[in-house]
Design an enzyme around this catalytic site. Sequence first.
Site, mmCIF file in Angstrom:
data_model
loop_
_atom_site.group_PDB
_atom_site.id
_atom_site.type_symbol
_atom_site.label_atom_id
_atom_site.label_comp_id
_atom_site.label_asym_id
_atom_site.label_seq_id
_atom_site.Cartn_x
_atom_site.Cartn_y
_atom_site.Cartn_z
ATOM 1 N N ASP A 73 -4.446 9.093 11.399
ATOM 2 C CA ASP A 73 -4.444 7.793 10.724
ATOM 3 C C ASP A 73 -3.622 7.837 9.437
ATOM 4 O O ASP A 73 -3.021 6.835 9.042
ATOM 5 C CB ASP A 73 -5.879 7.365 10.405
ATOM 6 C CG ASP A 73 -6.618 6.868 11.642
ATOM 7 O OD1 ASP A 73 -5.964 6.637 12.678
ATOM 8 O OD2 ASP A 73 -7.855 6.728 11.575
ATOM 9 N N GLY A 74 -3.584 9.004 8.774
ATOM 10 C CA GLY A 74 -2.800 9.123 7.546
ATOM 11 C C GLY A 74 -1.325 8.861 7.773
ATOM 12 O O GLY A 74 -0.648 8.276 6.921
ATOM 13 N N ASN A 146 -6.176 0.374 4.463
ATOM 14 C CA ASN A 146 -7.550 0.871 4.563
ATOM 15 C C ASN A 146 -8.417 0.444 3.380
ATOM 16 O O ASN A 146 -9.368 -0.305 3.554
ATOM 17 C CB ASN A 146 -7.561 2.405 4.649
ATOM 18 C CG ASN A 146 -7.728 2.909 6.066
ATOM 19 O OD1 ASN A 146 -7.781 2.138 7.017
ATOM 20 N ND2 ASN A 146 -7.797 4.217 6.216
ATOM 21 N N ASP A 147 -8.089 0.959 2.186
ATOM 22 C CA ASP A 147 -9.002 0.722 1.071
ATOM 23 C C ASP A 147 -8.380 1.015 -0.287
ATOM 24 O O ASP A 147 -7.385 1.721 -0.401
ATOM 25 C CB ASP A 147 -10.280 1.560 1.227
ATOM 26 C CG ASP A 147 -9.997 3.031 1.540
ATOM 27 O OD1 ASP A 147 -9.049 3.582 0.961
ATOM 28 O OD2 ASP A 147 -10.715 3.619 2.362
ATOM 29 N N THR A 187 -13.975 1.937 8.958
ATOM 30 C CA THR A 187 -14.339 3.167 9.664
ATOM 31 C C THR A 187 -13.803 4.412 8.957
ATOM 32 O O THR A 187 -13.855 5.510 9.516
ATOM 33 C CB THR A 187 -13.818 3.143 11.114
ATOM 34 O OG1 THR A 187 -12.409 2.843 11.117
ATOM 35 C CG2 THR A 187 -14.543 2.091 11.929
ATOM 36 N N ALA A 188 -13.298 4.235 7.743
ATOM 37 C CA ALA A 188 -12.772 5.373 6.981
ATOM 38 C C ALA A 188 -13.801 5.786 5.910
ATOM 39 O O ALA A 188 -14.970 5.973 6.221
ATOM 40 C CB ALA A 188 -11.423 5.000 6.368
ATOM 41 N N SER A 190 -15.286 4.140 3.655
ATOM 42 C CA SER A 190 -16.382 3.176 3.530
ATOM 43 C C SER A 190 -17.537 3.523 4.468
ATOM 44 O O SER A 190 -18.712 3.447 4.087
ATOM 45 C CB SER A 190 -15.869 1.761 3.828
ATOM 46 O OG SER A 190 -16.917 0.825 3.797
ATOM 47 N N SER A 192 -18.306 6.508 5.648
ATOM 48 C CA SER A 192 -18.942 7.727 5.149
ATOM 49 C C SER A 192 -19.858 7.447 3.965
ATOM 50 O O SER A 192 -20.832 8.163 3.741
ATOM 51 C CB SER A 192 -17.875 8.753 4.736
ATOM 52 O OG SER A 192 -17.066 9.110 5.836
#
Length: 291
Positions: A73-74, A146-147, A187-188, A190, A192
């Site tokens: 994903d990175g 993502n965030d 699902t990243a 957040s 966890s």
Amino acid sequence: MKIILCPNPFRDKGLKAAKNSVRLLNAAGAKTAVCFPFPVDRASLGELDPEIKIKDLKTELPDADFLVCFGGDGTILHAAKDASNFGVPIVGVNMGSVGFMAELEQSELEQLTRLISGEYSLENRMLLDVRVIRDGRTLFRSTSLNDAVITKGAVARVIDLKVYGDKILICNIFGDGVIVATPTGSTAYSLSAGGPIVEPTAENIILTPISAHTIQAKAMVLDKNRLIDVTVPKQSRKTAYLSVDGGKAFKLFAGDTVQVTRSRRCLCLVRLSDKSFYEKINRKLERRIHS
């Protein structure tokens, strides 16, 4: 048709997957270009296959039809900002352990020829615009798939943050920090930190406190058009750090505001399979548990 192949050289060892894809796509009638998704020290890679000519991503993107990322994903996160600037759809090939955003596994490269035959669908993903405001001036800008994560850093202490929605106080966070995520980013980090899983095609802003010491600080799913301000109180004697999509941290001081809004742009991902989001997420989460 022109397809850019974007391998992470530290995942796709020797660029084998990219090279195999070049052969498949060229044989099917497509033009290809191989580009790295981020700056790479060529000397650290050793000798590459002379058949593969590495080109500049930003130069190749304007007339590209698709971009294929080989990595986790990175790798997709690295390529996403440039691809979204030119409206080029991305296909992810998972070369990592989980790859929530990846559409294909290494064993499924043959499916890339479906891009040429038109056997695919497109899926838009919401992006966030992030900026840091200090004394009325914008010091930092970025776009997030993502965030945006505001944390205390590595020091063993807690920080105090105030979170506003449309200039109205949502909550005070006393803890390790806060995550402002897209549905894709749910699902990243957040997830966890105890945040909810949100369907990636939804359009919401997810607010997830990190190890909060206050009962009132709970994960929240907010409207897509909400203007989010996360401020470090002026009386605070502690610094904080902002990281967008896992990138280099930007140091925040007392009085700084991290402003997050829905971006006018979006990222377009290619879908080549008919598997539902729930099938994929369950399979990938199970894989992460057993990895």
